[in-house]
Enzyme design. Structure first.
Site, PDB file in Angstrom:
ATOM      1  N   LYS C  68       0.872  -1.227   0.109  1.00 10.85           N
ATOM      2  CA  LYS C  68      -0.120   0.074  -0.030  1.00 10.85           C
ATOM      3  C   LYS C  68       0.809   1.431   0.086  1.00 10.85           C
ATOM      4  CE  LYS C  68      -4.043   1.959   2.757  1.00 10.85           C
ATOM      5  NZ  LYS C  68      -4.746   1.786   3.765  1.00 10.85           N
ATOM      6  N   SER C 143      -9.661   1.624   3.036  1.00  9.21           N
ATOM      7  CA  SER C 143      -8.868   2.374   2.212  1.00  9.21           C
ATOM      8  C   SER C 143      -7.744   1.619   1.546  1.00  9.21           C
ATOM      9  CB  SER C 143      -8.195   3.377   3.103  1.00  9.21           C
ATOM     10  OG  SER C 143      -7.252   2.697   4.137  1.00  9.21           O
ATOM     11  N   SER C 167     -10.029  -0.750   7.033  1.00  9.09           N
ATOM     12  CA  SER C 167      -9.392  -0.539   5.835  1.00  9.09           C
ATOM     13  C   SER C 167      -8.663  -1.867   5.329  1.00  9.09           C
ATOM     14  CB  SER C 167      -8.537   0.667   5.764  1.00  9.09           C
ATOM     15  OG  SER C 167      -9.327   1.929   5.973  1.00  9.09           O
TER      16      SER C 167
END
Ligand code: MG
Ligand code: ZN
Lengths: 476, 95, 481
Positions: C68, C143, C167
């Protein structure tokens, strides 16, 4: 109108003399090129986390204990949020409602609290005037950013500018002797802000205070507070009211400028720092801090007074722990000689001789060893040399070191032991000064000085003053 | 729930400049969210200890040992406006 | 080539260790696959594997991984999905990535995400939304949407993400993969760009529970750079549990309401029956404060975020705007142009909640609710081993469907937020497919299992047994299982 009383409290920021910063491993420095002591942490790059410096915690505990503060069983860090280029995270990690050190006292002044925090970076304003107002830009140097600080806040117990400066000196001395800070005001490792207000004498209420920022010497602190007290007194006496504001004292002009922001009042939005866990000093941490405390000025003064050292000499020694240590070594080397006499020699004649010779540093750094110093005082006590000769010997010892005996011998300063020789010189001096002899006989005792002086000149100071006096009085 | 003036004040504190349109939207959206959030305001939580974070650690400290700093050119590499080995920023007008 | 990509990360690792699989060939195959990203899932890819010295592995023996874009990587663009960090190349590498590199896992690339991890749909990225590989008209969740999409979409064997209020778990559920949020403190946060410091936690997004265990084993551990890190005592072993006998699974009475998709509910109920089939016991537990989780979370997380994001001020790195004006003008121009609407909304919310006069009513009260929620879980774990819920109240929703209603978007975190507030581990595993409301391609549904702090091993063992029992093997674009 009743007389207006000054009410002063101080806030002192002490930079700790750790090797590294509060929350990262960058080395502390002073005066280096800008931005050579930075890392992702103290530049607040995305993703970094603070880890507290163990030594800074130790130093804070030592300061707290030295100031008689209550140590919080558990304290936490907070974030103090504000935007400014000297604050890379836009918050300062500080302590808020649970500081590491609570209430304490130093001398006559109560300590409100002492807490740990990190220092801001240095900003240099560039542009037309070099001042904040109207200048074009600032250059930020993060070398200093993140230096560990202990902020000490007093209660408003000081009642005048000289007292404030005097107390600040005692605080500096105390912190300096802990060895936890350089306490250099010019370099900013000790920074004093003053909260100043006035109120009718006898009133218990506090008046509106102003805050005087960063006065970088005790003299400026005193002058700044004096100037602000005068301003407030004049204002109040004229029927005006003091407005809460932050002021900058300019020592060159003696004027005070308001630093008050045009913006809304600060709202620091304090909240517990989630990146750090709490500090709970263990018994061991506290014991270690307690054991590492040196003897502090107040305690040292008491101890010296108890062995007969006069109060003013004790104070001089207490504010100079290296000379005090030297003095104690002299006492030890001197055996039975009274500490009072030795203290006078160390803080008086030796200090004067060092000044005279323009030698840097104090007694402890000089070439005069405690043993040699003790031997010299002993020779005087045993009347082997006169006090005057001892000063000559001491001046030589300051320059060349070594023991006093060879110098006495070399310079021919041994006290005249042949009383026949001295008697002859005394009689010659009387013969040479008939006027003085006559005046003494008429009752003017002071006139004896001229005859003594003549003897001393003739003997080059080797005569014992007491003996000369005795011989003269016999004959007068 | 939240007034326009409060939105402007908070934006100022947060150093955000909102367009007139954003202010309008923000008043509506924040009010809606706060209305939901306000439900916890009526809970009786007298005497409950607040939780700052869940880690039950104490005294996690670092030895006072220097670690290498960044070379200055690396430290300044991301700076929008480096000057004379420093980070240049506009001057505060009156602080 | 396709064969290579069908191996799980664990299978590939074992084959590499045994010498049956050439690491270079395997990694090259994945680099090629990653190059075919049509989902906008990657923000940066290390095409040759040699571009960035700081993240180059000495010897690759662990499956290459997608990271990420919230983890700093020295010399490699790191944006956290924000315009304010466009072009930013950090001067250091996060502890999580360093551990991966040291373990021998080459970095395939950095994945797209909601800006500063704020969002549940990945539509808050400054670099455009990520598309759900099951249905490109739908969101992948957020997210960590990019990390979930690359794993589900065959663009990476596995990935890491971060979970603050769901997330990792919610995008894993939306994309039909496994997502684990470990106990707060299990994995170092150093170099993980902060959203809400007291909640943020790194974790794996993988195809299987075993892969999640392998990855957690690599990532976990106490880190001297993170004073809130603890690590998991004894490390993590690969799960091997066959059944669920002797284990009790608690269903929160308060979360059993019918205000979520009936199809999701059906998959959830079916999974509960599967638990019983495997010898587990299903009981009801009470988490009375969990219904206030969203309220507490949407005070605490924005409050911390408002402070964490204050450093983006245009002075030391990142974007700067309004350079000709005074300081405040520069700050405001930079932050207003650099941050997207959701980030601004949360900064506003958090600043308000901390501001003078409101602290006690909002932040103080939310922290107390947090205490209550943690106590609820401790109470529940007195009678059950696990607490189970659906991961999200719906399957993946359509792009743009909820962007105009922030509160509706926040309520998507209803099931995942309580565990975040309590700091306990929770895993989402794919439990089946459900038809979205309004019809369309059947989409994955996640099943969430939570357990006491630092009981990851037990959690992974149970999740593994359930995973085997469910036998979910649907793939995006393929036929239903
Ligand atoms: Mg301070
Ligand atoms: Zn540093």
């Amino acid at each position: 109108m009743p007389e207006l009383e000054a009410v002063i409290g101080l806030e002192i920021h002490v930079q700790l003399a750790t090797k590294t910063k509060m929350f990262c491993g960058c080395e502390l420095s002073f005066g280096d090129e800008p931005n050579v002591h930075t890392c992702p942490i103290c530049l607040a790059h995305p993703g970094v986390l603070p880890v507290p410096n163990e030594q800074a915690i130790r130093y804070a505990l030592q300061i707290g204990l030295a100031l008689g503060c209550e140590i919080a069983p558990r304290s936490i860090f907070h974030r103090k949020n504000y935007f400014y280029p000297d604050s890379p995270k836009a918050y300062q990690i500080s302590q808020y409602d649970i500081p590491i050190c609570g209430a304490g006292r130093l001398g006559d002044v109560r300590i409100h609290r002492a807490h740990l925090e990190e220092d801001a970076a240095k900003m240099v304003h560039v542009g037309s005037s070099g001042r904040i107002h109207g200048s074009g830009a600032s250059l930020v140097d993060f070398n200093r950013g993140g230096t560990p600080l202990v902020e000490i806040v007093t209660e408003p117990d000081l009642r005048g500018a000289p007292e404030a400066a005097e107390w600040a000196r005692l605080l500096r001395e105390t912190v300096r002797q802990l060895g936890v800070s350089d306490v250099n005001m010019e370099e900013g490792s000790l920074r004093v802000d003053a909260n100043v207000s006035v109120r009718p004498a006898g009133s218990e209420e506090l008046g509106t205070k102003t805050e005087l920022k960063n006065m970088n010497s005790f003299r400026f602190l005193q002058r700044g507070v004096e100037a602000e007290l005068a301003r407030q007194r004049e204002l109040v006496e004229a029927g005006g009211t003091v407005e809460q504001e932050t002021l900058h004292f300019d020592p060159a002009s003696g004027s005070l400028t308001s630093l008050r922001s045009k913006e809304e009042a600060h709202d620091y939005r304090y909240f517990p720092e989630p990146d750090l866990v709490s500090l709970a000093p263990t018994e061991e941490m506290l014991r270690e801090a307690r054991e590492s405390l040196p003897e502090l000025p107040a305690a040292r003064i008491e101890r010296y007074k108890a062995i007969g050292v006069p109060a003013d000499v004790a104070l001089t020694l207490a504010t100079d722990p290296r000379t005090a240590g030297y003095f104690e070594n002299v006492v030890e080397a001197a055996g039975g000689i009274e500490p009072r006499v030795l203290a006078n020699w160390v803080t008086g004649e030796l200090a004067a001789a060092l000044r005279q010779a323009e030698v840097d540093g104090g007694a402890a750094d000089s070439r005069v060893s405690p043993g040699a110093m003790a031997a010299l005082v002993r020779m005087v006590g045993e009347k082997k040399i006169s006090h005057g000769s001892a000063k000559i010997v001491l001046a030589a010892m300051v320059l060349e070191g070594g023991d006093p005996e060879p110098i006495v011998e070399r310079e021919g300063l041994a006290q005249m032991s042949d009383s026949g020789e001295l008697e002859a010189i005394v009689e010659q001096a009387m013969a040479d000064n008939p006027d003085a002899v006559a005046r003494v006989r008429e009752g003017n005792d002071k006139a004896i000085g001229a005859i003594v002086g003549a003897v001393m000149r003739e003997t080059k100071g080797r005569a014992d003053g007491g003996e000369v006096n005795r011989l003269l009085r016999e004959r007068l | 729930m939240i007034e326009r003036d409060q939105v402007l004040h908070v934006a100022r504190l947060a150093r955000l400049r909102l367009s007139e349109e954003e202010v309008e939207t923000m008043v509506g959206e924040l009010s809606g969210i706060l209305e939901h959030v306000d439900r916890i305001g009526s809970l009786d939580l007298e005497g409950v200890e607040p939780t700052s974070h869940v880690v039950a650690l104490e005294n996690v400290l670092r030895a006072d040992e220097p670690r290498p700093s960044l070379p200055r050119d690396v430290a300044l590499a991301s700076a929008p406006e480096p000057q004379d080995g420093a980070f240049r920023a506009p001057s505060p007008q009156a602080e | 080539m396709t064969d290579l990509l069908s191996l799980t990360a664990l299978e590939a690792h074992e084959a590499m260790v045994a010498g049956d699989l050439g690491a270079e060939e395997y990694t090259a195959a994945w680099r090629e696959a990653a190059g075919g990203d049509e989902l906008n899932a990657y923000l940066w890819r290390d095409e040759g594997g040699k571009e960035a010295a700081a993240i180059a592995v000495e010897r690759d023996c662990v499956a290459p991984i997608a990271v990420k874009d919230i983890f700093t990587t020295e010399g490699v663009p790191t944006t956290a999905g924000s315009r304010i960090l466009e072009g930013y190349r950090p001067p250091y590498t996060s502890s999580a990535v360093r551990k991966l590199v040291e373990a021998g896992a080459p970095i395939l690339g950095k994945t797209n995400m909601d800006e500063f991890a704020m969002g549940s749909s990945n539509e808050n990225s400054a670099y455009g939304p990520v598309l759900n590989p099951w249905d490109r008209e739908r969101v992948p969740g957020g997210s960590s949407g990019g990390s979930a999409a690359v794993v589900a979409g065959g663009l990476a064997p596995w990935a890491i993400g971060t979970d603050t209020g769901g997330s990792i778990r919610q995008p894993a559920a939306f994309c039909g993969i496994v997502g684990l949020k470990p106990t707060y403190g299990a994995i170092s946060r150093y170099g993980m760009i902060a959203f809400a410091s007291s909640l943020d936690q790194c974790g794996p997004l993988t195809r299987t529970v075993s892969d999640a265990a392998l990855l957690l084993g690599i990532l976990q551990g106490k880190d001297p750079c993170d004073s809130t890190s603890v690590g998991i005592e004894g490390g993590i072993a690969l799960p091997g549990r066959e059944d669920l006998s002797g284990l009790r699974f608690g269903v929160p009475a308060e979360l059993r309401g019918d205000d979520y998709d009936s199809d999701v509910r059906a998959v959830f109920e079916k999974t509960l029956r599967k638990i019983e089939e495997l010898g587990g016991e299903v009981a009801e537990v009470s988490l009375p404060s969990s219904e206030h989780g969203i309220s507490a979370y949407y005070v605490i997380a924005p409050a911390e975020a408002s402070s964490n994001l204050a450093r983006y001020d245009g002075v030391r790195y990142g974007m700067r705007a309004g350079g000709d004006g005074d300081l405040v003008e520069m700050y405001e121009a930079t932050r207003s142009e650099g941050f997207g609407p959701e980030v601004k909304r949360r900064i506003m919310l958090g600043t308000y909640a901390l501001s003078s006069g409101y602290y006690e009513a909002y932040y103080g009260q939310a922290q107390k609710v947090r205490t209550r929620i943690a106590e609820d879980f401790s109470g529940a774990f007195g009678t059950v081993d696990f607490v189970v819920t659906p991961t999200a109240p719906s399957v993946a929703f359509g792009l743009g469907e909820k962007t105009d209603d922030p509160l509706a978007m926040y309520l998507n975190d209803f099931f995942t937020v309580p565990m975040s507030l309590a700091g306990i581990p929770a895993i989402s595993i794919p439990a089946g497919l459900a038809e979205p409301e309004g019809g369309g391609t059947r989409l994955p549904v996640g099943f969430q299992i939570a357990s006491p702090a630092f009981s990851e091993q037990k959690l992974l063992d149970a999740a593994y047994a359930l995973e085997q029992g469910i036998g979910f093997d649907a793939r995006p674009g393929g036929a239903d299982a």
